[in-house]
Write a protein that holds these residues in place. Sequence first.
Motif, short mmCIF file in Angstrom:
data_model
loop_
_atom_site.label_atom_id
_atom_site.label_comp_id
_atom_site.label_asym_id
_atom_site.label_seq_id
_atom_site.Cartn_x
_atom_site.Cartn_y
_atom_site.Cartn_z
N PRO A 16 11.13 -2.33 5.25
CA PRO A 16 10.71 -0.83 5.58
C PRO A 16 10.55 -0.79 7.30
CG PRO A 16 9.26 -1.35 3.68
CD PRO A 16 10.04 -2.81 4.23
N GLU A 17 9.62 -1.66 7.68
CA GLU A 17 9.58 -1.50 9.18
C GLU A 17 10.84 -1.59 9.91
OE1 GLU A 17 8.09 -3.54 6.89
OE2 GLU A 17 5.85 -3.56 7.36
N LEU A 18 11.48 -2.45 9.59
CA LEU A 18 12.73 -2.60 10.40
C LEU A 18 13.79 -1.24 9.95
CD1 LEU A 18 14.17 -6.31 9.67
CD2 LEU A 18 13.02 -5.28 11.86
N LYS A 19 13.60 -0.50 8.99
CA LYS A 19 14.32 0.56 8.72
C LYS A 19 13.83 1.50 9.53
CE LYS A 19 16.12 0.36 3.86
NZ LYS A 19 15.57 0.32 2.65
N THR A 20 12.46 1.81 9.62
CA THR A 20 11.90 2.83 10.34
C THR A 20 12.28 2.60 12.02
OG1 THR A 20 10.08 2.77 9.02
CG2 THR A 20 9.45 3.83 11.25
N GLU A 35 5.74 -2.24 17.06
CA GLU A 35 7.02 -2.26 16.44
C GLU A 35 7.84 -3.37 17.37
OE1 GLU A 35 7.52 2.14 14.56
OE2 GLU A 35 7.97 1.90 16.67
N GLY A 36 7.55 -3.45 18.64
CA GLY A 36 8.16 -4.25 19.46
C GLY A 36 8.08 -5.84 19.15
N LYS A 41 8.79 -10.97 15.87
CA LYS A 41 8.40 -11.91 14.52
C LYS A 41 9.40 -11.74 13.80
CE LYS A 41 3.15 -11.75 15.54
NZ LYS A 41 2.08 -10.98 14.96
N TYR A 42 9.92 -10.67 13.26
CA TYR A 42 10.94 -10.65 11.97
C TYR A 42 12.13 -10.35 12.17
CZ TYR A 42 5.89 -10.85 10.51
OH TYR A 42 4.68 -11.16 10.36
N ALA A 43 12.61 -9.70 13.32
CA ALA A 43 14.08 -9.06 13.06
C ALA A 43 15.10 -10.22 13.37
CB ALA A 43 14.35 -8.40 14.26
N ASN A 44 16.32 -10.31 12.73
CA ASN A 44 17.15 -11.31 12.68
C ASN A 44 18.20 -10.94 13.84
OD1 ASN A 44 19.34 -9.69 11.76
ND2 ASN A 44 18.94 -10.34 9.68
#
Length: 378
Positions: A16-20, A35-36, A41-44
């Motif tokens: 959900p965070e990446l969608k936002t 968000e940065g 930490k998590y985005a591919n």
Amino acid sequence: MENTQELIFASQALSPELKTIATKVFNRERISFDEGLYLYKYANLSYLGTLANYIREQKNSNYVFFNRNFHVEPTNICVYTCSFCAYSRLIKQREEGWELSIEQMMDIIKKYDGQEVTEVHITGGVIPKQDLAFYTTLFSEIKKHRPELHVKALTPVECHYIFKKAKVTYAEGMKLLKESGLDSMPGGGAEIFDKEIRDKIAGGKCSAEEWLSIHEIWHGLGMQSNATMLYGHIESFENRVDHLERLRQLQDKTKGFNAFIPLKFRNGNNDMSDVPEVSVIEDLRNYAISRIYLDNFDHIKAYWAMIGRSTAQLSLNFGVDDIDGTIDDTTKIYSMAGAEEQTPKLTTQQLVDLITQVKRTPVERDTLYHIVKDYSVN
Ligand code: V47
Ligand code: SF4
């Protein structure tokens, strides 16, 4: 644009965070500090590349900018001892270093007479002899000899030192440099703004606040500059977002930065050789997050002399729209720290080829991003 959005939202791996965050980017809204951090930490890589490329094409379409430049490094002797620096020699080891006079620098500059270079980039170590008067004399000599050559010179590290020595305020010093012929400032010396890390790797030289203040004053004179971040050493992801956040805030105030240049820490021949270098994947993630975070910067530059030609080419799909210039084998700062490019020199045709190989459109620019030649137009 619809296709890009569909591609992102079709991903099974999207939290959900990446969608936002993706929704914000497509709506041209700014992402927050948290968000940065989440992105780091998590985005591919494919998610980051898609978003960064979307922003990059909105801002700069298919263009990749470069310029025709050369460097002059007045000295590699330095009163400071930054632990990542493979280039400087302490004053006590000065026999291993070089120290150019104004005449010697003018001889280098005169070698380019008749050639279509548009910029000379001047930075180096910091020594007492090369003071404010030395630099104002140098800049006015250059302007007397070749008025149209853009002088991009001196970081806040050098400015802070020479102004203190000359007992002038930053505002007085910057004004004198401008009057003598300085046209813009390069992005160096920013390293990482976080105090604890900065003290460890670059103790003694100007603070983050001083670095930002000198750029702010320079922008206040109607002038422009670049910004860098030295990443991939002992800093955390929080430190990187903090660095980007401080630059974003200053850019909101002044709009004086042209380009942001992430600089990958290279570990050859310095006091941090035990710190491993980050991977190319991390380089690309960092370019992309910088592109997404710095919504008020027009340009993200990959400095090919430092990361090598192949990574520079790859970066053009991860938010980067500029690969610096021809350089002409005139800087030693990266080759001495172990960068792939031991003799950094590319002809204009080689730069054009690098860019067209990855199906982008080469554009020669001047320092302030005015178009000199658009290679899509014959
Ligand atoms: O501030 C020094 C970095 C910077 C290492 O504005 C290192 O167009 C990695 O700022 N590993 C100076 N980086 C160079 C610079 C620059 C270069 C090209 C274009 C522009 C521009 C600016 O080089 C220093 C420091 O952050 N650096 N040693 C090293 N071992
Ligand atoms: Fe000196 Fe710059 Fe090297 Fe630091 S990075 S030691 S200030 S030349």
